[in-house]
Design an enzyme around this catalytic site. Structure first.
Site, mmCIF file in Angstrom:
data_model
loop_
_atom_site.group_PDB
_atom_site.id
_atom_site.type_symbol
_atom_site.label_atom_id
_atom_site.label_comp_id
_atom_site.label_asym_id
_atom_site.label_seq_id
_atom_site.Cartn_x
_atom_site.Cartn_y
_atom_site.Cartn_z
ATOM 1 N N ARG A 94 36.963 34.297 39.690
ATOM 2 C CA ARG A 94 37.851 34.170 38.542
ATOM 3 C C ARG A 94 39.176 33.534 38.940
ATOM 4 O O ARG A 94 39.672 32.645 38.274
ATOM 5 C CB ARG A 94 38.104 35.549 37.937
ATOM 6 C CG ARG A 94 39.030 35.506 36.744
ATOM 7 C CD ARG A 94 39.731 36.842 36.539
ATOM 8 N NE ARG A 94 38.845 37.845 35.966
ATOM 9 C CZ ARG A 94 39.123 39.148 35.972
ATOM 10 N NH1 ARG A 94 40.234 39.582 36.529
ATOM 11 N NH2 ARG A 94 38.293 40.007 35.438
ATOM 12 N N TYR A 95 39.771 34.034 40.019
ATOM 13 C CA TYR A 95 41.030 33.475 40.509
ATOM 14 C C TYR A 95 40.700 32.449 41.584
ATOM 15 O O TYR A 95 39.820 32.691 42.409
ATOM 16 C CB TYR A 95 41.897 34.588 41.106
ATOM 17 C CG TYR A 95 42.168 35.708 40.128
ATOM 18 C CD1 TYR A 95 43.028 35.519 39.055
ATOM 19 C CD2 TYR A 95 41.553 36.950 40.268
ATOM 20 C CE1 TYR A 95 43.277 36.536 38.157
ATOM 21 C CE2 TYR A 95 41.799 37.973 39.369
ATOM 22 C CZ TYR A 95 42.658 37.766 38.313
ATOM 23 O OH TYR A 95 42.894 38.775 37.415
ATOM 24 N N ARG A 98 40.582 33.746 45.333
ATOM 25 C CA ARG A 98 39.865 34.989 45.661
ATOM 26 C C ARG A 98 38.477 34.976 45.034
ATOM 27 O O ARG A 98 38.340 34.602 43.878
ATOM 28 C CB ARG A 98 40.607 36.204 45.095
ATOM 29 C CG ARG A 98 41.802 36.669 45.887
ATOM 30 C CD ARG A 98 42.794 37.399 45.003
ATOM 31 N NE ARG A 98 43.555 36.448 44.199
ATOM 32 C CZ ARG A 98 44.345 36.776 43.182
ATOM 33 N NH1 ARG A 98 44.463 38.025 42.812
ATOM 34 N NH2 ARG A 98 44.996 35.840 42.531
ATOM 35 N N CYS A 107 26.050 53.082 44.681
ATOM 36 C CA CYS A 107 27.293 53.795 45.006
ATOM 37 C C CYS A 107 26.947 55.195 45.496
ATOM 38 O O CYS A 107 25.897 55.734 45.158
ATOM 39 C CB CYS A 107 28.175 53.938 43.761
ATOM 40 S SG CYS A 107 28.775 52.382 43.091
ATOM 41 N N CYS A 111 30.685 57.124 38.736
ATOM 42 C CA CYS A 111 31.799 57.590 37.910
ATOM 43 C C CYS A 111 31.446 57.344 36.449
ATOM 44 O O CYS A 111 30.933 56.283 36.097
ATOM 45 C CB CYS A 111 33.067 56.832 38.285
ATOM 46 S SG CYS A 111 33.455 56.953 40.048
ATOM 47 N N CYS A 114 32.986 54.125 34.835
ATOM 48 C CA CYS A 114 32.893 52.872 35.603
ATOM 49 C C CYS A 114 32.767 51.653 34.690
ATOM 50 O O CYS A 114 31.967 51.641 33.762
ATOM 51 C CB CYS A 114 31.673 52.936 36.513
ATOM 52 S SG CYS A 114 31.364 51.415 37.426
ATOM 53 N N ARG A 116 31.546 48.875 35.584
ATOM 54 C CA ARG A 116 30.275 48.203 35.882
ATOM 55 C C ARG A 116 29.092 49.139 35.660
ATOM 56 O O ARG A 116 28.034 48.990 36.271
ATOM 57 C CB ARG A 116 30.254 47.698 37.332
ATOM 58 C CG ARG A 116 31.184 46.528 37.563
ATOM 59 C CD ARG A 116 30.747 45.651 38.732
ATOM 60 N NE ARG A 116 31.756 44.630 38.959
ATOM 61 C CZ ARG A 116 32.646 44.638 39.958
ATOM 62 N NH1 ARG A 116 32.610 45.600 40.875
ATOM 63 N NH2 ARG A 116 33.535 43.685 40.080
ATOM 64 N N ASP A 275 39.080 50.194 31.566
ATOM 65 C CA ASP A 275 38.357 49.089 30.914
ATOM 66 C C ASP A 275 37.434 49.660 29.848
ATOM 67 O O ASP A 275 36.917 50.765 29.993
ATOM 68 C CB ASP A 275 37.523 48.322 31.944
ATOM 69 C CG ASP A 275 38.396 47.585 32.946
ATOM 70 O OD1 ASP A 275 39.351 46.921 32.510
ATOM 71 O OD2 ASP A 275 38.114 47.674 34.157
ATOM 72 N N ASP A 312 43.143 44.870 32.993
ATOM 73 C CA ASP A 312 42.243 43.725 33.150
ATOM 74 C C ASP A 312 41.784 43.326 31.752
ATOM 75 O O ASP A 312 41.033 44.055 31.104
ATOM 76 C CB ASP A 312 41.056 44.125 34.031
ATOM 77 C CG ASP A 312 40.496 42.950 34.798
ATOM 78 O OD1 ASP A 312 40.770 41.801 34.397
ATOM 79 O OD2 ASP A 312 39.782 43.180 35.780
ATOM 80 N N LYS A 319 43.960 39.971 35.111
ATOM 81 C CA LYS A 319 44.781 41.172 35.136
ATOM 82 C C LYS A 319 46.221 40.851 34.758
ATOM 83 O O LYS A 319 46.769 39.857 35.201
ATOM 84 C CB LYS A 319 44.767 41.760 36.556
ATOM 85 C CG LYS A 319 43.388 42.247 37.012
ATOM 86 C CD LYS A 319 43.492 42.855 38.404
ATOM 87 C CE LYS A 319 42.157 43.385 38.881
ATOM 88 N NZ LYS A 319 41.189 42.309 39.179
HETATM 89 C C1 LIG Z 1 40.610 42.253 40.279
HETATM 90 C C2 LIG Z 1 39.926 41.037 40.725
HETATM 91 C C3 LIG Z 1 40.322 40.368 41.889
HETATM 92 C C4 LIG Z 1 41.418 40.885 42.788
HETATM 93 O O1 LIG Z 1 42.659 40.888 42.167
HETATM 94 P P1 LIG Z 1 43.958 41.332 42.982
HETATM 95 O O2 LIG Z 1 45.034 41.294 41.944
HETATM 96 O O3 LIG Z 1 44.145 40.345 44.087
HETATM 97 O O4 LIG Z 1 43.697 42.705 43.513
HETATM 98 C C5 LIG Z 1 39.675 39.212 42.228
HETATM 99 N N1 LIG Z 1 38.682 38.704 41.459
HETATM 100 C C6 LIG Z 1 38.280 39.324 40.345
HETATM 101 C C7 LIG Z 1 37.197 38.723 39.547
HETATM 102 C C8 LIG Z 1 38.890 40.511 39.941
HETATM 103 O O5 LIG Z 1 38.459 41.135 38.838
#
Ligand SMILES: *Cc1c(COP(=O)(O)O)cnc(C)c1O
Length: 322
Positions: A94-95, A98, A107, A111, A114, A116, A275, A312, A319
């Protein structure tokens, strides 16, 4: 555990087990069978031992409830759009900098809130060797990915050898400069925190562990000792918490939790707004109340103890701090 029971040795994994251990009444059997058919159940011994009564802060998180089959209009199977953002199996991107890698969907504990919950379960979603290769190829082909975040499921359910093999492959990708693992294992199954696991996580590439914990009582002495094995090897541990009605939605509960984290050398990182996963409405805390709690904590607790209160946004929009 209600009085009169010996220390549990095995995870509770079904409705019969819940009844046997006095965590739900006989009369709930039929209603909960329908819940169990849809959502996985596991309560490992370490968490069973912390349940004083089924409605306490530990019991509420893990004991299934008939209300889980009531889906509110705004609730979604995939609230943060993992699926839509998944270019290859097991990866969520998404980002730009990362990527998530989900090597398995099992798991140690399931939970009830959760996000997911529609995906995770004991026999679901282990990436095979071929799928892992595709995932590594994807990361290698995207030089903008600086950080790989192992999540799931719970990556620390993998054997140390298997985990290390994955971490070594990721470390070998030149542009991957940071590794992160999101886990509940240190709290849910502290027996898995062996020296062998700690060795496996002691990677040349910096590795952060994000520990999911929602109540001060989860951080026992045994849990602290398990975390120390990682910390002695230079692995930093962050704390991640979900704001949950009846579990931690008070200044006192969150203050105690964040201080307990610091005593375990865990830096509170995120407090998540819940969520909107299906059947989780009983845990909802209005964001106004969350903001009020955070504002009241500020000034009364070390600044180091305060996480970012985060939401989120549905649909994969990302987020945002609240
Ligand atoms: C939460 C998340 C992250 C990590 O986000 P940080 O703000 O760096 O902790 C990375 N990718 C996805 C898809 C996420 O949902």
């Amino acid at each position: 555990m209600p009085d009169g029971f010996t220390t549990p040795k095995r995870s509770i994994r079904d409705v019969d087990g819940l009844i046997e251990h006095g965590l739900v009444p006989q009369a709930a059997r039929l209603g909960l069978a329908a819940v169990a058919a849809r959502y996985a159940i596991a309560i490992p011994p370490a968490l069973q031992a912390l349940i004083g009564n089924p409605d306490d802060a530990i019991g509420l998180q893990f004991i299934p409830n008939a209300a889980e089959l009531i889906i509110a209009p705004h609730e979604m199977a995939d609230p943060v759009a993992d699926e839509a953002l998944s270019p290859v199996p097991g990866i969520v991107h998404r980002y730009p900098d990362r990527a998530l890698l989900k090597p398995l969907l099992a798991c140690p504990v399931y939970c009830r809130f959760c996000f997911r919950r529609e995906q995770v379960g004991p026999d679901g979603g282990v990436l095979g060797e071929a799928e892992l290769e595709v995932a590594y190829d994807y990361i290698a082909a995207h030089p903008e990915i600086k950080e790989v975040i192992l999540t799931g499921g719970d990556p620390l359910m993998l054997s140390p050898r298997r985990l290390r093999a994955i971490l070594d492959r990721l470390s070998a990708i030149a542009h991957v400069e940071l590794l992160r693992i999101h886990t509940r294992v240190p709290v849910a199954d502290p027996g898995l925190m062996t020296d062998e696991l700690a060795e496996a996580l002691d990677t040349p590439t910096p590795l952060f562990v994000a520990l999911h914990t929602n109540h001060a009582r989860e951080i026992t002495e045994t849990v602290r000792l398990g975390l120390q094995k990682l910390q002695r090897r230079g692995i930093s541990i962050l704390g991640q918490t979900v704001l949950l009605a009846g579990v931690n939605d008070s200044e006192e509960a969150l203050g105690d939790l964040f201080r307990a984290m610091l005593r375990a050398r865990v830096k509170p990182y995120y407090l998540h707004q819940l969520d909107a996963a299906p059947g989780t409405a009983r845990f909802h805390v209005p964001p106004e109340r969350g903001r009020e709690i955070m504002a009241n904590l500020r000034g009364n607790i070390s600044g180091i103890a305060l996480p970012t209160y985060i939401y989120d946004q549905p649909g994969g929009l990302g987020k945002i701090p609240l």
